[in-house]
Motif scaffolding. Structure first.
Motif, PDB file in Angstrom:
ATOM      1  N   ASP A 107       1.084  -0.991   0.016  1.00 15.59           N
ATOM      2  CA  ASP A 107      -0.353  -0.222  -0.128  1.00 15.59           C
ATOM      3  C   ASP A 107       0.255   1.008   0.322  1.00 15.59           C
ATOM      4  O   ASP A 107       0.506   2.665   0.536  1.00 15.59           O
ATOM      5  CB  ASP A 107      -1.275  -0.152   1.059  1.00 15.59           C
ATOM      6  N   GLU A 108       2.258   1.247  -0.207  1.00 16.91           N
ATOM      7  CA  GLU A 108       3.062   1.996  -0.275  1.00 16.91           C
ATOM      8  C   GLU A 108       3.596   2.147  -1.924  1.00 16.91           C
ATOM      9  O   GLU A 108       3.936   1.814  -2.516  1.00 16.91           O
ATOM     10  CB  GLU A 108       4.530   2.357   0.175  1.00 16.91           C
ATOM     11  N   PRO A 109       2.991   3.423  -3.025  1.00 18.66           N
ATOM     12  CA  PRO A 109       3.553   3.816  -3.529  1.00 18.66           C
ATOM     13  C   PRO A 109       4.930   3.440  -4.357  1.00 18.66           C
ATOM     14  O   PRO A 109       6.241   4.046  -3.760  1.00 18.66           O
ATOM     15  CB  PRO A 109       3.309   4.675  -4.266  1.00 18.66           C
ATOM     16  N   GLY A 110       5.797   3.303  -5.079  1.00 18.25           N
ATOM     17  CA  GLY A 110       7.230   3.447  -5.607  1.00 18.25           C
ATOM     18  C   GLY A 110       6.694   2.628  -7.238  1.00 18.25           C
ATOM     19  O   GLY A 110       6.205   2.822  -7.675  1.00 18.25           O
ATOM     20  N   ASP A 111       8.965   2.803  -7.712  1.00 21.25           N
ATOM     21  CA  ASP A 111       8.862   2.554  -8.623  1.00 21.25           C
ATOM     22  C   ASP A 111       8.582   1.171  -8.835  1.00 21.25           C
ATOM     23  O   ASP A 111       8.960   0.022  -8.044  1.00 21.25           O
ATOM     24  CB  ASP A 111       9.970   3.271  -9.495  1.00 21.25           C
ATOM     25  N   LEU A 112       7.940   0.752 -10.374  1.00 20.94           N
ATOM     26  CA  LEU A 112       8.066  -1.356 -10.776  1.00 20.94           C
ATOM     27  C   LEU A 112       9.492  -1.674 -10.959  1.00 20.94           C
ATOM     28  O   LEU A 112       9.559  -0.559 -12.136  1.00 20.94           O
ATOM     29  CB  LEU A 112       7.119  -1.320 -11.996  1.00 20.94           C
ATOM     30  N   VAL A 113       9.826  -2.538  -9.955  1.00 21.19           N
ATOM     31  CA  VAL A 113      11.086  -3.221 -10.426  1.00 21.19           C
ATOM     32  C   VAL A 113      10.969  -4.355 -10.218  1.00 21.19           C
ATOM     33  O   VAL A 113      10.013  -5.021 -10.218  1.00 21.19           O
ATOM     34  CB  VAL A 113      12.163  -2.559  -9.352  1.00 21.19           C
ATOM     35  N   CYS A 114      11.956  -5.046 -11.775  1.00 21.38           N
ATOM     36  CA  CYS A 114      11.588  -6.521 -11.108  1.00 21.38           C
ATOM     37  C   CYS A 114      13.188  -6.954 -10.709  1.00 21.38           C
ATOM     38  O   CYS A 114      14.129  -6.596 -11.115  1.00 21.38           O
ATOM     39  CB  CYS A 114      11.903  -7.372 -12.495  1.00 21.38           C
ATOM     40  N   THR A 115      13.282  -7.834  -9.250  1.00 20.46           N
ATOM     41  CA  THR A 115      14.368  -7.910  -8.667  1.00 20.46           C
ATOM     42  C   THR A 115      14.790  -9.690  -9.640  1.00 20.46           C
ATOM     43  O   THR A 115      16.484  -9.361  -8.934  1.00 20.46           O
ATOM     44  CB  THR A 115      14.312  -8.338  -7.387  1.00 20.46           C
ATOM     45  N   LYS A 116      14.377 -10.307  -9.860  1.00 16.91           N
ATOM     46  CA  LYS A 116      15.439 -11.092 -10.588  1.00 16.91           C
ATOM     47  C   LYS A 116      15.511 -11.582 -12.331  1.00 16.91           C
ATOM     48  O   LYS A 116      14.407 -10.999 -12.512  1.00 16.91           O
ATOM     49  CB  LYS A 116      13.960 -12.724 -10.010  1.00 16.91           C
ATOM     50  N   PRO A 117      15.983 -12.456 -12.602  1.00 16.21           N
ATOM     51  CA  PRO A 117      16.178 -11.991 -13.897  1.00 16.21           C
ATOM     52  C   PRO A 117      14.970 -13.141 -14.257  1.00 16.21           C
ATOM     53  O   PRO A 117      14.225 -13.695 -13.991  1.00 16.21           O
ATOM     54  CB  PRO A 117      17.118 -13.106 -14.694  1.00 16.21           C
ATOM     55  N   PHE A 118      14.045 -12.730 -16.227  1.00 14.35           N
ATOM     56  CA  PHE A 118      13.042 -13.374 -16.043  1.00 14.35           C
ATOM     57  C   PHE A 118      13.419 -13.589 -17.656  1.00 14.35           C
ATOM     58  O   PHE A 118      13.585 -13.124 -18.406  1.00 14.35           O
ATOM     59  CB  PHE A 118      11.831 -12.405 -16.184  1.00 14.35           C
ATOM     60  N   PRO A 119      12.684 -14.943 -18.340  1.00 12.09           N
ATOM     61  CA  PRO A 119      13.072 -15.649 -19.799  1.00 12.09           C
ATOM     62  C   PRO A 119      12.491 -14.595 -20.817  1.00 12.09           C
ATOM     63  O   PRO A 119      13.518 -14.256 -22.057  1.00 12.09           O
ATOM     64  CB  PRO A 119      12.374 -17.033 -19.691  1.00 12.09           C
ATOM     65  N   CYS A 120      11.980 -13.602 -20.368  1.00 13.48           N
ATOM     66  CA  CYS A 120      11.114 -12.335 -21.622  1.00 13.48           C
ATOM     67  C   CYS A 120      12.074 -11.054 -21.592  1.00 13.48           C
ATOM     68  O   CYS A 120      11.663 -10.029 -22.663  1.00 13.48           O
ATOM     69  CB  CYS A 120       9.543 -12.413 -22.012  1.00 13.48           C
ATOM     70  N   MET A 121      13.450 -10.779 -21.028  1.00  9.74           N
ATOM     71  CA  MET A 121      14.126  -9.692 -21.131  1.00  9.74           C
ATOM     72  C   MET A 121      14.461  -9.863 -22.201  1.00  9.74           C
ATOM     73  O   MET A 121      14.572 -11.196 -23.124  1.00  9.74           O
ATOM     74  CB  MET A 121      15.250 -10.095 -19.793  1.00  9.74           C
ATOM     75  N   PRO A 122      14.469  -8.594 -22.601  1.00  8.53           N
ATOM     76  CA  PRO A 122      14.703  -8.967 -24.435  1.00  8.53           C
ATOM     77  C   PRO A 122      16.490  -9.003 -24.559  1.00  8.53           C
ATOM     78  O   PRO A 122      17.541  -9.425 -23.695  1.00  8.53           O
ATOM     79  CB  PRO A 122      15.060  -7.313 -24.188  1.00  8.53           C
ATOM     80  N   ALA A 123      16.027  -9.831 -25.733  1.00 12.57           N
ATOM     81  CA  ALA A 123      17.655 -10.187 -25.729  1.00 12.57           C
ATOM     82  C   ALA A 123      19.085  -8.743 -25.889  1.00 12.57           C
ATOM     83  O   ALA A 123      20.080  -9.463 -25.577  1.00 12.57           O
ATOM     84  CB  ALA A 123      18.148 -11.082 -26.693  1.00 12.57           C
ATOM     85  N   GLY A 124      18.447  -7.545 -26.003  1.00 15.71           N
ATOM     86  CA  GLY A 124      19.074  -6.222 -26.036  1.00 15.71           C
ATOM     87  C   GLY A 124      18.482  -5.261 -27.504  1.00 15.71           C
ATOM     88  O   GLY A 124      17.342  -5.456 -27.535  1.00 15.71           O
ATOM     89  N   PHE A 125      19.077  -4.044 -27.600  1.00  8.79           N
ATOM     90  CA  PHE A 125      18.875  -3.303 -28.051  1.00  8.79           C
ATOM     91  C   PHE A 125      18.892  -3.621 -30.026  1.00  8.79           C
ATOM     92  O   PHE A 125      20.646  -4.983 -29.780  1.00  8.79           O
ATOM     93  CB  PHE A 125      19.041  -2.001 -28.490  1.00  8.79           C
ATOM     94  N   TRP A 126      18.516  -3.732 -30.759  1.00  9.86           N
ATOM     95  CA  TRP A 126      19.028  -3.969 -32.206  1.00  9.86           C
ATOM     96  C   TRP A 126      20.664  -2.662 -32.262  1.00  9.86           C
ATOM     97  O   TRP A 126      20.569  -1.673 -32.467  1.00  9.86           O
ATOM     98  CB  TRP A 126      17.862  -4.082 -32.865  1.00  9.86           C
ATOM     99  N   PRO A 127      21.443  -3.598 -32.742  1.00 10.08           N
ATOM    100  CA  PRO A 127      22.016  -5.060 -33.292  1.00 10.08           C
ATOM    101  C   PRO A 127      22.783  -6.151 -32.400  1.00 10.08           C
ATOM    102  O   PRO A 127      23.393  -5.134 -31.632  1.00 10.08           O
ATOM    103  CB  PRO A 127      22.857  -4.493 -34.373  1.00 10.08           C
ATOM    104  N   LEU A 128      21.743  -6.584 -32.301  1.00 11.28           N
ATOM    105  CA  LEU A 128      22.930  -7.875 -31.312  1.00 11.28           C
ATOM    106  C   LEU A 128      24.219  -8.226 -32.195  1.00 11.28           C
ATOM    107  O   LEU A 128      24.309  -7.891 -33.076  1.00 11.28           O
ATOM    108  CB  LEU A 128      22.072  -8.948 -31.500  1.00 11.28           C
ATOM    109  N   PRO A 129      25.163  -8.620 -31.025  1.00  9.48           N
ATOM    110  CA  PRO A 129      26.109  -9.054 -32.130  1.00  9.48           C
ATOM    111  C   PRO A 129      26.513 -10.631 -33.045  1.00  9.48           C
ATOM    112  O   PRO A 129      25.499 -11.054 -32.750  1.00  9.48           O
ATOM    113  CB  PRO A 129      27.075 -10.079 -31.408  1.00  9.48           C
ATOM    114  N   GLY A 130      26.700 -10.010 -34.357  1.00  7.61           N
ATOM    115  CA  GLY A 130      26.879 -10.841 -35.735  1.00  7.61           C
ATOM    116  C   GLY A 130      25.991  -9.808 -36.736  1.00  7.61           C
ATOM    117  O   GLY A 130      25.672 -10.366 -37.666  1.00  7.61           O
ATOM    118  N   PHE A 131      25.436  -8.883 -36.099  1.00  6.83           N
ATOM    119  CA  PHE A 131      24.102  -8.101 -36.744  1.00  6.83           C
ATOM    120  C   PHE A 131      24.712  -6.439 -37.270  1.00  6.83           C
ATOM    121  O   PHE A 131      23.745  -5.813 -38.054  1.00  6.83           O
ATOM    122  CB  PHE A 131      23.116  -8.637 -36.385  1.00  6.83           C
ATOM    123  N   GLY A 132      25.737  -6.402 -36.903  1.00  7.37           N
ATOM    124  CA  GLY A 132      26.050  -5.347 -37.081  1.00  7.37           C
ATOM    125  C   GLY A 132      27.666  -4.540 -36.524  1.00  7.37           C
ATOM    126  O   GLY A 132      28.550  -6.237 -35.942  1.00  7.37           O
TER     127      GLY A 132
END
Length: 705
Positions: free
Chosen positions: A491-516
């Motif tokens: 019941d206390e407002p705050g910023d949404l964070v995720c404290t553990k890894p999760f599989p739908c985290m993006p692989a990264g921003f484009w370009p990934l290694p091998g593509f630039g």
């Protein structure tokens, strides 16, 4: 933004919806399964959520098995001791194909897709188009063959500038089948905005429609496609092959076609004739890729920094495993469901919808306005037996002012209603249960483009409370952090964070290694870290301001969305970055407008916002009505109607920080009622200019009260 929900609730507030037969729900079956498998004694959803976010390797391993993922899993899941900022690999030995998992059903009687469009004066009763799972599989096989015939290689980007149609779904599936990377832009987006996206990823193929329908009018799309391709011709080394889908909305005009464009029907036929990419038995040769290889690229709305929209690369396995968890375990999506979501092809909810194919249910694709005739979508519910109805909070808000579906339609088939895009106001929860359906699971859901899935959302084993998202999703270790970087109590407002890894985290921003180039890859990796891990050490920072309620009936606490933590604009639930407006101003009005700042003003009791743009003109110049109309016209033409400011106001100066950054969040807060005393003037280069924003805010708020 004011908190949209009073937290003065009794310990056990009465739910608006209470599920029956909870122990027969997929969530409860999964709980029982992991209890048996791992010797646990979990007894509530809260217990299950706590376990899922502490033993993340065991949890996601169990999700793979429970949901029947097709592919090779291997014996590695994840380094459960890693921080999210390390972006560690998942299922390092796994091999899978997203499209193969979508097309498990091959029935020629079970309908996979139903396509409908908004009525027009020339077509008041549009014919439904249907496609069975067997027909869809064959179409995907032919498309994959045609792509190979035209030089497709694994890792190629295949882009769409299209409406929500059967062909678009099939093209996405064919791209994935071959190990390609899907990129999509909505047909209502201006060609300049699409160019900003496509030039970064350089697609080898572009699928586009010839026309779209909106507000009961047919809008030509070929002229926009031509402008896009003209723009690409000067910035990419190889021109993409362009396949045009004839929608039937307008008569073909060969004179307007470029010589190198390919007709959809001819493209499909060439693939059918060549039969490339098939095994000896006729099966598609699925290109199984690594769990962490890219599936599709979505573009940021601007939260990840200034400049062009950032291309966010989503991993194939993460998208598959996360969606299967959301639908098969949490949401209870069933093979006999008819699943509709009002979305364009450029919103992540399109990807969310299409992922429902893995369940074997029927998807409804709609192209057109949702509200010009407010009865039309609800007519479809009864006509098609829609069981899952997805939309935006803004749609529900606007509908509540003009139409009460329950008074005109049966709606007996409805089981779930999903709402996202912006917070669903508490009073709209009441309205849904009174005027749409009294016994439906109202699933307010939240996640976003950044993860192309959900942090918090629906669960068929839990009750629905007024103004709250039902729960934090399994495996998503989200908390409401305070400025010290620690989790707030309930019941206390705050910023949404995720404290553990999760599989739908993006692989990264484009370009990934091998593509630039090495330089471009390193720059993308730096932007990625700055976007999500620059606020708190090691944890994912999402940029939403939230409140997690105390646990009731074992739900582990619902989630209340309080708005954005930053200055992203969100009119009508359509999020975009202010940079998309600044680019138009810089391009079209370089001498007439010296500077500007765009913010969102809260309206409709906090259920929506309007874009307000403050402009600084050369000394001695005044903002004329003619200039305002030209600004709005250019933004409409180069972006979308949603981008057009509701108000344009002349000011003497634009506030900047000492290190030269334009101050948006501060202006937004002042316009929405925050006192000037809440600002630390020492952080600004020109704090004296704030008085004009205080005055403007007073006037703007008086207009919407």
């Amino acid at each position: 933004m004011p908190v949209p929900l009073s937290r003065d609730l009794p310990e056990e507030a009465a739910p608006l919806f209470q599920p029956t037969n909870v122990q027969e729900s997929p969530t409860w079956r999964f709980l029982s399964s992991v209890n048996t498998r791992y010797g646990l004694s979990l007894a509530s959803y809260y217990d299950l959520w706590n376990w899922s976010t502490s033993a993340i390797d065991l949890f996601w391993n169990a999700v793979w098995d429970e949901t029947g993922i097709i592919g090779y899993k291997g014996d590695h899941v994840v380094d459960s001791s890693a921080k999210p900022s390390q972006n560690v690999p998942w299922f390092s030995n796994a091999q899978l194909n997203w499209a193969e998992n979508m097309l498990q059903n091959r029935s020629f009687t079970k309908v996979a897709l139903i396509q409908t469009t908004e009525p027009t004066p020339s077509n008041p009763d549009p014919e439904l188009k249907t496609c069975t799972f067997g027909e869809l599989y064959n179409l995907v096989a032919d498309l994959a063959s045609a792509l190979l015939l035209n030089g497709f290689k694994t890792g190629d980007r295949v882009a769409s500038y299209s409406s929500n149609c059967i062909e678009n779904v099939a093209a996405c599936l064919a791209t994935s089948a071959l190990g390609g990377i899907w990129v999509s832009a909505a047909a209502d987006f201006g060609p300049d905005g699409v160019l900003e996206r496509f030039e970064q990823v350089q697609p080898s193929f572009i699928f586009a429609v010839d026309a779209v329908v909106y507000n009961a009018k047919i809008h030509d799309h070929l002229s926009k496609l031509s402008l896009l391709l003209d723009g690409l011709s000067s910035v990419v080394p190889v021109q993409p092959k362009t396949i045009v889908i004839s929608t039937g909305h307008q008569a073909p005009d060969p004179a307007r076609w470029c010589d190198d464009w390919i007709d959809w029907s001819e493209f499909v036929k060439s693939g059918k004739d060549s039969k490339l990419g098939r095994t000896k038995t006729g099966e598609i040769e699925w290109r199984r890729v690594s769990f962490n290889d890219p599936l599709w690229i979505l573009f940021s709305s601007g939260t990840t920094g200034a400049g062009r929209p950032k291309p966010i690369v989503h991993r194939a396995g993460g998208m598959l495993l996360q969606s299967r968890k959301e639908f098969a375990i949490c949401g209870d999506l069933r093979p006999d469901d008819v699943f509709f979501y009002y979305t364009t092809t450029g919103w992540m909810m399109w990807n969310f919808l299409v992922s429902g194919l893995a369940t074997g249910c029927t998807l409804v694709l709609y192209d057109g306005s949702p509200l010009r005739d407010p009865a039309f979508l609800w007519h479809l519910v009864d006509k098609l037996g829609i069981t899952i109805f997805g939309t935006s909070a803004k749609y529900i808000d606007q509908l509540s002012k003009k139409y009460k579906p329950r008074e005109h339609h049966s709606l007996a088939s409805l089981r779930h209603i999903y709402s996202t895009g912006s917070p669903l106001a508490p009073q709209l929860f009441d309205w849904v249960y009174e005027y749409i359906h009294p016994n439906v699971l109202l699933g307010s859901i939240t996640g976003g483009t950044d993860i192309c899935s959900l942090f918090a959302g629906m669960c068929s084993a839990l009750p629905v409370y007024r103004g709250e998202i039902q729960c934090r999703m399994l495996g998503m270790a989200i908390e409401a952090f305070n400025s010290n970087g620690t989790a707030n109590p309930p019941d206390e407002p705050g910023d949404l964070v995720c404290t553990k890894p999760f599989p739908c985290m993006p692989a990264g921003f484009w370009p990934l290694p091998g593509f630039g180039t090495e330089e471009a890859v390193k720059a993308a990796q730096l932007r990625y870290q700055q976007a999500y891990f620059g606020e708190f050490d090691g944890v994912w920072y999402h940029g939403d301001h939230i409140l997690i309620t105390r646990s009731m009936k074992g739900n582990g606490g619902g989630v209340v969305m309080l708005g954005r933590s930053d200055g992203v604009l969100n009119p009508g639930g359509v999020r975009f970055g202010s940079a998309e407006l600044y680019d138009v101003i810089d391009m079209c009005f370089p001498t007439e407008i010296q500077d500007c700042v765009a913010i969102g003003q809260s309206i409709e009791n906090g259920t929506d916002e309007r874009v307000v743009m403050f402009v600084k003109l050369p000394e001695g110049q005044m903002l004329s009505e003619e200039l305002q109309q030209r600004i709005k016209g250019e933004i409409r033409k180069r972006r979308t109607p949603r981008h057009v400011p509701g108000k344009i106001i002349q000011v003497e100066d634009i506030p900047y920080t000492l290190n030269g950054k334009r101050v948006e969040v501060l202006v937004k807060k002042i316009v929405n009622g925050a006192p000037k005393s809440s600002v630390n003037p020492a952080t600004l280069a020109n704090p004296q200019c704030l008085d004009i924003y205080v005055e403007a805010g007073n006037q703007l708020r008086s207009e919407v009260q």
